[in-house]
Scaffold this active site. Structure first.
Site, short mmCIF file in Angstrom:
data_model
loop_
_atom_site.label_atom_id
_atom_site.label_comp_id
_atom_site.label_asym_id
_atom_site.label_seq_id
_atom_site.Cartn_x
_atom_site.Cartn_y
_atom_site.Cartn_z
N HIS A 264 42.43 8.13 65.30
CA HIS A 264 41.21 7.39 64.91
C HIS A 264 40.91 6.39 66.03
O HIS A 264 40.63 6.79 67.15
CB HIS A 264 41.47 6.73 63.55
N HIS A 305 36.22 16.10 67.49
CA HIS A 305 35.85 15.17 66.43
C HIS A 305 35.78 15.93 65.12
O HIS A 305 35.37 17.08 65.09
CB HIS A 305 34.48 14.52 66.72
N ASP A 363 35.29 7.76 72.47
CA ASP A 363 36.45 7.04 72.96
C ASP A 363 36.84 7.43 74.37
O ASP A 363 37.48 6.66 75.08
CB ASP A 363 37.65 7.27 72.03
N1 CMC Z 1 43.05 18.89 72.31
C1 CMC Z 1 43.44 20.19 72.15
N2 CMC Z 1 43.17 20.93 71.06
C2 CMC Z 1 42.51 20.33 70.08
C3 CMC Z 1 42.08 18.98 70.16
C4 CMC Z 1 42.38 18.27 71.34
N3 CMC Z 1 41.98 16.99 71.48
N4 CMC Z 1 41.43 18.62 69.02
C5 CMC Z 1 41.45 19.71 68.23
N5 CMC Z 1 42.09 20.76 68.87
C6 CMC Z 1 42.22 22.13 68.38
C7 CMC Z 1 43.26 22.25 67.28
O1 CMC Z 1 44.53 22.56 67.81
C8 CMC Z 1 42.67 23.38 66.46
O2 CMC Z 1 42.93 24.59 67.14
P1 CMC Z 1 43.16 25.98 66.31
O3 CMC Z 1 41.89 26.22 65.54
O4 CMC Z 1 43.44 27.00 67.34
O5 CMC Z 1 44.32 25.70 65.39
C9 CMC Z 1 41.17 23.15 66.52
O6 CMC Z 1 40.96 22.46 67.78
C10 CMC Z 1 40.62 22.30 65.38
O7 CMC Z 1 41.38 21.08 65.32
P2 CMC Z 1 41.65 20.23 63.99
O8 CMC Z 1 42.89 19.44 64.19
O9 CMC Z 1 41.56 21.14 62.81
O10 CMC Z 1 40.38 19.28 63.98
P3 CMC Z 1 40.24 17.99 63.11
O11 CMC Z 1 38.80 17.91 62.74
O12 CMC Z 1 41.23 17.92 61.99
O13 CMC Z 1 40.64 16.81 64.12
C11 CMC Z 1 40.49 15.09 65.73
C12 CMC Z 1 39.72 15.99 64.77
C13 CMC Z 1 39.54 14.05 66.34
C14 CMC Z 1 41.60 14.31 64.97
C15 CMC Z 1 41.12 15.96 66.85
O14 CMC Z 1 40.12 16.65 67.56
C16 CMC Z 1 42.00 15.14 67.81
O15 CMC Z 1 43.19 14.93 67.53
N6 CMC Z 1 41.41 14.68 68.96
C17 CMC Z 1 42.11 13.82 69.88
C18 CMC Z 1 42.13 12.39 69.33
C19 CMC Z 1 40.79 11.72 69.50
O16 CMC Z 1 40.17 11.75 70.55
N7 CMC Z 1 40.37 11.04 68.43
C20 CMC Z 1 39.13 10.22 68.44
C21 CMC Z 1 38.11 10.69 67.50
S1 CMC Z 1 36.55 9.84 67.80
C22 CMC Z 1 36.83 8.26 67.19
C23 CMC Z 1 36.68 8.14 65.73
O17 CMC Z 1 35.57 8.40 65.23
O18 CMC Z 1 37.67 7.75 65.09
#
Ligand code: CMC
Length: 424
Positions: A264, A305, A363
């Site tokens: 987050h 995201h 971010d």
């Molecule tokens: N790097 C590599 N792979 C990723 C990433 C990443 N940053 N984010 C998602 N994936 C992949 C994940 O492994 C999955 O792959 P597969 O379908 O093959 O299993 C797919 O993309 C979908 O990911 P998810 O975990 O189901 O997506 P989510 O919606 O649950 O998570 C997130 C969203 C923001 C937590 C995630 O993208 C992440 O961890 N990003 C890095 C941390 C980050 O930058 N966070 C800031 C968010 S913006 C600020 C805010 O609003 O809080």
């Protein structure tokens, strides 16, 4: 309210559930009555669940739209300032010129902390993370204003909003000053909100601080872009804490705690840590390979995201601001920033990221700007918390001004059924 119904079959039973429409966005199915049929819905991570009704912020993740009270974030970032956005989020409408002036003046009247609060800072270890200090100090505000925390009193809620908006920059800057052993710098009410924050961060009592207008404007944009983001993890935490009737300072402290995590608000700090770990453009390919490897927990910080699956509209504004700041400071050739630019380029072209719609998020760029301005990475999430306080407060305020019940999610229990304690 609605004539439309969804029908759910559970075993032989058919259950009718009302469907409601908002002004824009997906309809919702009201599942509240399901409990009478002996079933619950199951939605870990709240992927398909609207936990409340709200009129503050709207996001369309597919179209990359973010509206505050109907106004697009790009327009607010271009034409408004952070305090006007605070007023908008809190009150629902943009202020008239007179209301705007009064609001700015009121906030300036609340920027100082009670002098006893200095003692709280001194109670922390010198190397404490500033988020740890902020969580504690904001929660402690409730110890100073306990006679004005009646959540049913609109006037008291207004004063609390003013106090929080005004004092958060002072608290944030003092977390930093404490960690580097410099004297606390008091707020200066002749400066704008963001100029004042910069002078409390970088000023020292022995010199007069002159804020750079380009950097102050960039800070103000960072504040605007982080002001609210609908029902995210920290905002939902604030609502859940507030649903028990807890005081607003305690609720905001709970939001700060929820924001801290790297998935987050902690992501902007994690972006810079990641860039430092990558170290050189020549190592990027290895890190990209790690990000794609399912057996490696490494993720590219600042990408992806939960809601924006096309682009993050905040990231667009931030990317432009990043270029302005870098050129103002002559930092276009900074090695870490070179890594960031190359990463951005690869991720926008690489099939893995394109297919999963993993674009740079707000971010990614805010971290780059804050680093260029000279703000240490440990302060990044603190600044996010400071800007998001108005969003948290507005949601809390919306909830407590209407009908609400204590939040109490249910569960799918997978533990042991009842069993007898063994005889001894
Ligand atoms: N790097 C590599 N792979 C990723 C990433 C990443 N940053 N984010 C998602 N994936 C992949 C994940 O492994 C999955 O792959 P597969 O379908 O093959 O299993 C797919 O993309 C979908 O990911 P998810 O975990 O189901 O997506 P989510 O919606 O649950 O998570 C997130 C969203 C923001 C937590 C995630 O993208 C992440 O961890 N990003 C890095 C941390 C980050 O930058 N966070 C800031 C968010 S913006 C600020 C805010 O609003 O809080």
């Amino acid at each position: 309210m609605t004539d439309r119904k969804a029908t759910l079959s559970v075993g032989n039973e058919s259950i009718e559930l009302p469907i409601y429409s908002g002004t824009v966005g997906p309809d919702v199915i009201d599942v509240r009555g399901l409990v009478q049929n002996g079933v619950f819905t199951y939605d870990p991570g709240f992927v398909s669940t609207a936990a409340c009704e709200s009129a503050i912020t709207y996001i369309d993740g597919d179209e990359g739209v973010l509206l505050h009270r109907g106004y697009p974030i790009e327009q607010l970032a271009e034409h408004s300032d952070y305090l006007e956005v605070c007023y908008l989020l809190l009150k629902g409408e943009l202020p008239t010129a007179e209301q705007n002036k009064l609001f700015h003046d009121t906030i300036k009247n609340h920027t100082m902390l009670h002098d006893q609060m200095r003692n709280f800072f001194h109670g922390f270890r010198r190397d404490a993370h500033p988020m740890a200090i902020m969580c504690g100090v904001v929660g402690a505000l409730s110890a100073f204003y306990h006679d004005q925390m009646d959540v049913t009193n609109e006037h008291q809620r207004d004063i609390t909003a003013h106090r929080l908006i005004a004092k958060m920059p002072t608290i944030a800057a003092w977390c930093y000053k404490y960690s580097i052993g410099q004297p606390f710098v008091y707020p200066r009410n002749d400066l704008s909100y963001s100029e004042n924050f910069l002078q409390m961060m970088f000023g020292v009592p022995c010199e007069t601080y002159k804020p750079n207008p380009i950097l102050a404007k960039a800070m103000d944009k960072i504040f605007i872009l982080h002001a609210d983001h609908e029902q995210n993890a920290s905002t939902s935490t604030v609502r859940l804490a507030g649903s028990s009737g807890a005081n607003p300072y305690a609720c905001i402290a709970s939001g700060i705690a929820a924001l801290w995590g790297p998935a987050h608000g902690g992501a902007n700090e994690a972006v810079l840590d990641m860039l430092a770990e990558i170290g050189d453009v020549s190592n990027i390919d290895a890190f990209i390979a790690r990000a794609k490897d399912k057996d490696d927990p490494f993720r590219l910080m600042g990408f992806g995201h939960r809601v924006y699956k096309n682009f993050d509209p905040r990231a667009k504004v931030m990317a432009e601001t990043a270029h302005e700041v870098l050129s103002e400071l002559g930092l276009e050739n900074d090695p870490l920033l070179k890594i960031a630019q190359r990463l951005e380029q690869i991720a926008l072209e690489d099939e893995y990221f394109v297919k999963r719609k993993l674009y740079p998020n707000v971010d990614f760029y805010s971290g780059i700007i804050l680093k260029a301005i000279g703000i240490p990475t440990s302060m990044f999430t603190v600044i996010f918390a400071m800007a998001r306080t108005i969003g948290w407060f507005s949601h809390w305020n919306e909830m407590v001004s209407g009908d609400y019940r204590i939040g109490r999610p249910r569960q799918l229990y997978t533990g042991s059924p009842a069993r007898d304690y063994p005889k001894k």
